[in-house]
Scaffold this motif. Structure first.
Motif, mmCIF file in Angstrom:
data_model
loop_
_atom_site.group_PDB
_atom_site.id
_atom_site.type_symbol
_atom_site.label_atom_id
_atom_site.label_comp_id
_atom_site.label_asym_id
_atom_site.label_seq_id
_atom_site.Cartn_x
_atom_site.Cartn_y
_atom_site.Cartn_z
ATOM 1 N N LEU A 184 0.825 -1.207 0.000
ATOM 2 C CA LEU A 184 0.000 0.000 0.000
ATOM 3 C C LEU A 184 0.863 1.263 0.000
ATOM 4 O O LEU A 184 0.517 2.273 -0.601
ATOM 5 N N ARG A 185 2.014 1.178 0.690
ATOM 6 C CA ARG A 185 2.840 2.362 0.899
ATOM 7 C C ARG A 185 3.727 2.672 -0.296
ATOM 8 O O ARG A 185 4.009 3.820 -0.606
ATOM 9 N N ASP A 186 4.183 1.648 -0.990
ATOM 10 C CA ASP A 186 5.209 1.813 -2.012
ATOM 11 C C ASP A 186 4.575 2.182 -3.347
ATOM 12 O O ASP A 186 4.280 1.339 -4.166
ATOM 13 N N LYS A 187 4.361 3.476 -3.551
ATOM 14 C CA LYS A 187 3.716 3.949 -4.777
ATOM 15 C C LYS A 187 4.715 4.521 -5.786
ATOM 16 O O LYS A 187 4.410 4.641 -6.961
ATOM 17 N N SER A 188 5.907 4.901 -5.334
ATOM 18 C CA SER A 188 6.778 5.717 -6.173
ATOM 19 C C SER A 188 7.482 4.922 -7.266
ATOM 20 O O SER A 188 7.725 5.435 -8.350
ATOM 21 N N HIS A 189 7.835 3.660 -6.990
ATOM 22 C CA HIS A 189 8.576 2.888 -7.978
ATOM 23 C C HIS A 189 7.857 1.577 -8.271
ATOM 24 O O HIS A 189 8.475 0.523 -8.392
ATOM 25 N N SER A 190 6.536 1.640 -8.370
ATOM 26 C CA SER A 190 5.755 0.419 -8.531
ATOM 27 C C SER A 190 6.003 -0.217 -9.885
ATOM 28 O O SER A 190 6.030 0.466 -10.913
ATOM 29 N N GLN A 191 6.187 -1.525 -9.881
ATOM 30 C CA GLN A 191 6.330 -2.277 -11.111
ATOM 31 C C GLN A 191 5.111 -3.145 -11.381
ATOM 32 O O GLN A 191 4.933 -3.628 -12.485
ATOM 33 N N LEU A 192 4.298 -3.348 -10.366
ATOM 34 C CA LEU A 192 3.081 -4.139 -10.544
ATOM 35 C C LEU A 192 1.949 -3.442 -9.809
ATOM 36 O O LEU A 192 2.000 -3.254 -8.594
ATOM 37 N N ASP A 239 2.112 -2.048 -6.000
ATOM 38 C CA ASP A 239 1.180 -0.972 -5.632
ATOM 39 C C ASP A 239 -0.203 -1.608 -5.532
ATOM 40 O O ASP A 239 -0.817 -1.956 -6.534
ATOM 41 N N LEU A 240 -0.685 -1.786 -4.302
ATOM 42 C CA LEU A 240 -1.966 -2.455 -4.065
ATOM 43 C C LEU A 240 -3.032 -1.441 -3.692
ATOM 44 O O LEU A 240 -2.850 -0.644 -2.768
ATOM 45 N N VAL A 241 -4.149 -1.486 -4.400
ATOM 46 C CA VAL A 241 -5.312 -0.672 -4.077
ATOM 47 C C VAL A 241 -6.466 -1.603 -3.715
ATOM 48 O O VAL A 241 -6.743 -2.562 -4.441
ATOM 49 N N VAL A 242 -7.115 -1.343 -2.589
ATOM 50 C CA VAL A 242 -8.227 -2.170 -2.124
ATOM 51 C C VAL A 242 -9.530 -1.411 -2.356
ATOM 52 O O VAL A 242 -9.674 -0.257 -1.931
ATOM 53 N N ALA A 243 -10.468 -2.039 -3.042
ATOM 54 C CA ALA A 243 -11.758 -1.408 -3.347
ATOM 55 C C ALA A 243 -12.777 -2.517 -3.558
ATOM 56 O O ALA A 243 -12.432 -3.699 -3.557
ATOM 57 N N ARG A 247 -4.640 -0.213 -13.272
ATOM 58 C CA ARG A 247 -4.188 -1.476 -12.655
ATOM 59 C C ARG A 247 -3.713 -2.414 -13.742
ATOM 60 O O ARG A 247 -4.252 -2.434 -14.851
ATOM 61 N N ASP A 248 -2.726 -3.243 -13.402
ATOM 62 C CA ASP A 248 -2.259 -4.277 -14.331
ATOM 63 C C ASP A 248 -3.091 -5.545 -14.213
ATOM 64 O O ASP A 248 -3.290 -6.256 -15.195
ATOM 65 N N ILE A 249 -3.544 -5.850 -13.006
ATOM 66 C CA ILE A 249 -4.347 -7.045 -12.757
ATOM 67 C C ILE A 249 -5.242 -6.759 -11.559
ATOM 68 O O ILE A 249 -4.897 -5.974 -10.672
ATOM 69 N N GLY A 250 -6.425 -7.362 -11.566
ATOM 70 C CA GLY A 250 -7.352 -7.189 -10.447
ATOM 71 C C GLY A 250 -7.866 -8.532 -9.974
ATOM 72 O O GLY A 250 -7.862 -9.517 -10.717
ATOM 73 N N PHE A 251 -8.311 -8.566 -8.731
ATOM 74 C CA PHE A 251 -8.906 -9.769 -8.151
ATOM 75 C C PHE A 251 -10.250 -9.374 -7.553
ATOM 76 O O PHE A 251 -10.306 -8.511 -6.666
#
Length: 306
Positions: free
Chosen positions: A91-99, A130-134, A148-152
């Motif tokens: 959740l915290r690591d937004k700056s250099h996200s690869q996924l 980079d995880l977003v919960v919704a 997003r690259d992939i969602g669940f």
């Protein structure tokens, strides 16, 4: 009654290391602290539990029966803490996200941490996540927007414009507080009784709520849900409300396992109603397919589901 002060993770970790290495000296070396600190942490746990946990002798340190029991519990807590740290880092690591991953609430809370641990430890060059919960509807919209690259997702309504793969199936159950009248009934509820009762539910767009609506809609004659008693944004809020005895709810079996074990909630049988939903990975359809890291996370999810 739940204690107001949570267990000290360093003390639990110390007990686990003593159990593994068999001496306080070795534990102090492995943890990088003094032997006095190790002894102090063990004593604090012994005071908390009211039982001696470690016996000391010239041959080393051995756990008592109570110590072995507490060490087993400690492992569960430490594993959960590790999953928490990995998920928070995502959740915290937004700056250099690869996924970039989107996940609906039940998956994010109960499955994703374990997947992320495997994802980060299973490669010599781990990628930032980079995880977003919704809710499921919002995850789908983020995919369509290219965010997003992939969602669940947890909804049965999987859109046809996205690629998808079912990861697993999740059972939904009707739950009430242990003092609710339904907790003592022996006869199963009918679908009509459930639908006519004001429930505590998630917002529209939630996979849990949509699964219940579709299950009732397939019955003959069709049954429409009564107006909800409350609409709450998280499963945790719903569980707390239900435990207070105010109203029933329909929740994922993943979310309420501990509540059953600890006697906070009771399960209510419903006759003639199947509440089962797919947990699905979704991504944008294109000629190049999934990015490599998204493909790897999907593979991990499938493996863990099996």
């Amino acid at each position: 009654m739940i204690r107001s002060d949570p267990p000290d993770l360093k003390s639990l970790q110390t007990l686990a290391v003593v159990a593994e290495l068999g001496s306080l000296t070795s534990a102090s070396t492995a943890l990088g602290v003094t032997q006095q600190a190790v002894s102090s942490r063990i004593r604090a746990l012994e005071v908390r539990t009211g039982s001696p946990l470690v016996t000391r002798s010239a041959r080393g340190s051995q756990l008592t029966e109570a110590g072995l029991l507490v060490a087993g519990w400690a492992k569960d807590v430490l594993d959960a803490a590790e999953r928490f740290e990995v998920a928070v880092a995502a959740l915290r690591d937004k700056s250099h996200s690869q996924l970039r991953v989107g996940a609906s609430l039940t998956i994010a809370e109960h499955l994703m941490p374990e997947w992320l641990i495997a994802f980060q430890t299973g490669s010599g060059n781990p990628a930032a996540v980079d995880l977003v919960v919704a809710n499921s509807r919002a995850v789908i919209e983020q995919l369509r927007a290219g965010a997003r690259d992939i969602g669940f997702i947890e909804t049965p309504d999987v859109p046809s414009d996205l690629e998808s793969r079912v990861i697993a199936f999740d059972e939904l159950v009707v739950v009430v507080g242990v003092n609710h009248p339904w907790a003592r009934r022996r006869r199963a509820l009918s679908a009509a009784e459930l639908a006519s009762t004001a429930l505590v539910v998630r917002e529209e767009g939630s996979g849990t709520r949509r699964t219940l609506e579709l299950a009732l809609d397939t019955l003959e004659p069709k049954i429409v849900l009564a107006a909800p008693a409350s609409i709450l944004p998280t499963t945790t809020a719903i569980r707390s409300t239900v435990a207070s005895g105010r109203a029933p709810a329909v929740l994922s079996s993943l979310a309420i396992r501990d509540d059953f074990t600890l006697g906070r909630l009771a399960r209510v049988r419903v006759a003639g109603l199947t509440l089962k939903r797919p947990l699905t990975a979704v991504w944008v359809r294109n000629s190049t397919g999934l990015p490599e890291n998204a493909e790897r996370l999907l593979s991990i999810a499938l493996t863990h589901a099996r």
